[in-house]
Enzyme design. Sequence first.
Site, PDB file in Angstrom:
ATOM      1  N   GLU A  32      47.556  33.208 -23.474  1.00 12.47           N
ATOM      2  CA  GLU A  32      48.986  32.399 -23.133  1.00 12.47           C
ATOM      3  C   GLU A  32      49.939  33.031 -24.780  1.00 12.47           C
ATOM      4  OE1 GLU A  32      46.985  29.594 -26.131  1.00 12.47           O
ATOM      5  OE2 GLU A  32      45.524  29.596 -25.715  1.00 12.47           O
ATOM      6  N   SER A  37      46.848  21.198 -30.500  1.00 17.05           N
ATOM      7  CA  SER A  37      46.239  20.860 -30.113  1.00 17.05           C
ATOM      8  C   SER A  37      44.950  21.584 -31.675  1.00 17.05           C
ATOM      9  CB  SER A  37      45.414  20.401 -28.859  1.00 17.05           C
ATOM     10  OG  SER A  37      45.705  20.191 -28.159  1.00 17.05           O
TER      11      SER A  37
END
Length: 422
Positions: free
Chosen positions: A189, A243
Amino acid sequence: MKQKDYHCENGGATKTELEEAREREATASPASGSSMMTSAGRASSSNARRTAEPPVKSRPPFPWFGLDIGGTLVKLVYFEPKDITAEEEQEEVENLKSIRKYLTSNVAYGSTGIRDVHLELKELTLCGRTGNLHFIRFPTQDMHAFLQMVRQKHFSSLHTTLCATGGGAYKFEPDFRMMANLQLLKLDELDCLVRGILYIDSVKSNGPSECYYFENPSDPEHCIQKPYRLENPYPLLLVNIGSGVSILAVYSEDNYRRVTGTSLGGGTFLGLCCLLTGCSTFEEALDMASRGESTRVDKLVRDIYGGDYERFGLPGWAVASSFGNMMCKAKQESVSKEDLARATLVTITNNIGSITRMCALNENIERVVFVGNFLRVNTLSMKLLAYAMEYWSKGQLKALFLQHEGYFGAVGALLELLNPST
């Protein structure tokens, strides 16, 4: 910033050829987490991004997607070709037409899926094709509804593998396989994040600026958003607020590392707001925060010293203890849900700003770029971060923001599918 040339060769590659390329790659490095056309040979240095080996020279069949499955939101980018020839249109299968029409004819999908029309990039050239790049998001908790839609649209008849990044690429891999007959090509990512940012900034270099900052962030009446060109951007500190939070020191396109992070991010803000106020969505929490007053909840320096703490240069308005006033029963009863939401937002944002400033000092980096879906429609936090960076650094640090916020990981996954040159 210099634009990197993303191109493809052998545009007539068939689906079978692509599948064979995937199989060769899987045999060579089954646990690599690379793209379907690029093996992931990684350098041993912890300070450098791991470099991809030369890609297979082929263009994948349509449709072209990139997927970023985060802990709170799924981000999907879709390239809609606009240069389809009459011959291509005649040969195009119904499933592909159905998918393109469904995605481009709607701005909402079900009750929670959204296409961010204002972010659409038009007349973009990718792999020798011209089209529009669409940006779509939906809550991660609705993943099963998404997979049911994918199955209904018979996506697996067009592709057998999707390029995906984010933690959910691992978590939901069995669901993709069982529910939609699809394999996930799992990508790192942070690799995708950096690649996506550099690419989007490069293709927007001649149009409206992707990057911007706030001038006079401490003055509500005179605070304005101004464009910023990321020319000669290195080094920069990249703060990805999803998050949770990851902070990267980026020294060049191929040299970056994760410096640190914090578990107190956008998921923390929404989770605490749900508990404290009874709200259920990010937008609802932000709306409540915009109408609240955090100083009724937080204990300030002046609440302790009666004014400034001059010896250490702490102004009276600075927060000494987040939620510090809530130890008093009378003050608990005097605050509103809006006050609690605002205090939660300030607490999370201040913590991110404080950690970022320390990282910038340690890395000797003066340019800080904030990205991530926590900043979507969240001007309050952006202005707080802008002011904090400027005030506490005495003007040495400037907080920069990007228009496409949380979509860069998905863009990076798309670029892996489209076989970027190295």
